[in-house]
Design an enzyme around this catalytic site. Structure first.
Site, mmCIF file in Angstrom:
data_model
loop_
_atom_site.group_PDB
_atom_site.id
_atom_site.type_symbol
_atom_site.label_atom_id
_atom_site.label_comp_id
_atom_site.label_asym_id
_atom_site.label_seq_id
_atom_site.Cartn_x
_atom_site.Cartn_y
_atom_site.Cartn_z
ATOM 1 N N SER A 108 59.319 27.427 26.869
ATOM 2 C CA SER A 108 58.759 26.557 27.690
ATOM 3 C C SER A 108 57.769 27.193 28.187
ATOM 4 C CB SER A 108 59.781 25.218 28.664
ATOM 5 O OG SER A 108 58.193 25.074 29.022
ATOM 6 N N HIS B 190 56.776 25.486 23.787
ATOM 7 C CA HIS B 190 56.743 24.000 23.871
ATOM 8 C C HIS B 190 56.314 23.396 25.256
ATOM 9 C CE1 HIS B 190 59.702 20.473 25.154
ATOM 10 N NE2 HIS B 190 59.897 20.765 25.960
ATOM 11 N N ASP C 257 55.317 21.601 28.168
ATOM 12 C CA ASP C 257 55.726 20.513 29.626
ATOM 13 C C ASP C 257 54.462 19.907 30.293
ATOM 14 O OD1 ASP C 257 58.726 20.382 28.853
ATOM 15 O OD2 ASP C 257 59.110 22.166 29.831
ATOM 16 N N MET D 90 53.522 17.164 32.936
ATOM 17 C CA MET D 90 54.439 16.167 33.919
ATOM 18 C C MET D 90 53.352 15.413 34.691
ATOM 19 S SD MET D 90 57.551 18.398 35.511
ATOM 20 C CE MET D 90 58.269 19.642 34.591
ATOM 21 N N HIS E 49 56.081 17.854 25.243
ATOM 22 C CA HIS E 49 56.820 16.727 25.819
ATOM 23 C C HIS E 49 55.725 16.063 27.656
ATOM 24 C CE1 HIS E 49 60.690 17.114 28.347
ATOM 25 N NE2 HIS E 49 60.561 15.837 27.567
ATOM 26 N N MET F 41 56.070 13.938 29.854
ATOM 27 C CA MET F 41 57.262 14.225 31.199
ATOM 28 C C MET F 41 56.226 12.513 31.600
ATOM 29 S SD MET F 41 59.340 16.839 31.505
ATOM 30 C CE MET F 41 58.747 17.567 31.086
ATOM 31 N N MET G 298 67.841 15.650 27.395
ATOM 32 C CA MET G 298 67.664 16.723 28.263
ATOM 33 C C MET G 298 69.089 17.147 29.477
ATOM 34 S SD MET G 298 64.386 17.330 29.059
ATOM 35 C CE MET G 298 64.811 18.093 30.697
ATOM 36 N N ASP H 117 66.783 20.220 26.376
ATOM 37 C CA ASP H 117 66.056 21.743 27.526
ATOM 38 C C ASP H 117 66.497 21.421 28.743
ATOM 39 O OD1 ASP H 117 63.594 22.191 28.810
ATOM 40 O OD2 ASP H 117 62.535 20.394 28.374
#
Length: 216
Positions: A7, A32, A34, A36, A65, A67, A136, A174
């Site tokens: 990540s 990966h 992430d 947010m 991913h 989020m 998660m 993850d």
């Protein structure tokens, strides 16, 4: 063989391109990403511009991913020739089936993620449609958290359902993945392992990728 998805949330952003090329060269299977938004999770990371800045480099495929709230508004921004998966959260999607179909309309594999407090049963009606299920093993929002052991039971349950029903999705984990727990998670039925600080916090990140790959 399990696959590794470091990540970049834990990368040194002053050296992001250099580090992403290094882990890809060492054998990382995915990058990966992430994302947010400060609403669905209590942190803000980065958007598609940062991810796309890596396009010109020699990297592994992207595992994105999201989020974020209202992911349908942003899915198209994360579609590139390197994007293999786009993963959304069950908890963030009002119309999950529609969102999964939206992702697939871009010829990208679609995944769905579950927070630690959400049961596998929340996905009963969507498992036949997804390409990936992300469990998660920490509460999303921050890197470097401690692994939640119950995630292993959720992976076992998912793997059992997958085998009984003949579903084709892969299982990803993850949160809190380190060298010491990766083998146990793999035995439970996991296919893809996200590791952030365990990779980028190492003195030699290429060697750390190789150590993970030996375990997986």
């Amino acid at each position: 063989m399990g696959k590794l998805a470091p990540s970049i949330l834990s990368a040194d952003f002053a050296r992001l391109g250099e580090q992403v090329e290094a882990i890809s060269r060492a054998g990382a299977d995915y990058i990966h990403v992430d994302v947010m938004d400060g609403h669905f999770v209590p942190n803000i990371s980065f958007g598609s511009t940062v991810m796309k800045s890596l396009n010109k480099l020699e990297t592994a495929p992207y595992d994105v991913h999201l989020m974020i709230e209202n992911p349908d508004d942003y899915i198209g921004d994360f579609v590139t020739e390197k994007t293999e998966f786009i993963v959304v959260h069950q908890e963030a999607c009002r119309h999950l089936h529609r969102t999964i179909q939206n992702i697939k309309s871009y010829n990208v594999k679609a995944g769905v993620s579950l927070n630690p407090g959400t049961p596998i049963s929340a996905l009963d009606c969507i498992l036949s449609d997804v390409d990936l299920v992300l469990i998660m093993s920490v509460n999303p929002g921050f890197g470097g958290q401690k692994f939640i052991p119950n995630a292993i039971e959720k992976i076992r349950e998912l793997d059992r359902i997958r085998k009984e029903k003949g579903y084709g999705f892969v299982i990803e984990i993850d949160g809190g993945i380190i060298l010491d727990n990766a083998a146990d998670v793999k035995r439970a039925g996991c296919d893809i392992f996200v590791a952030g600080s365990a990779v980028f916090g190492a003195e030699d990140i290429e060697q750390r990728v190789k150590e993970f790959k030996q375990i997986l």
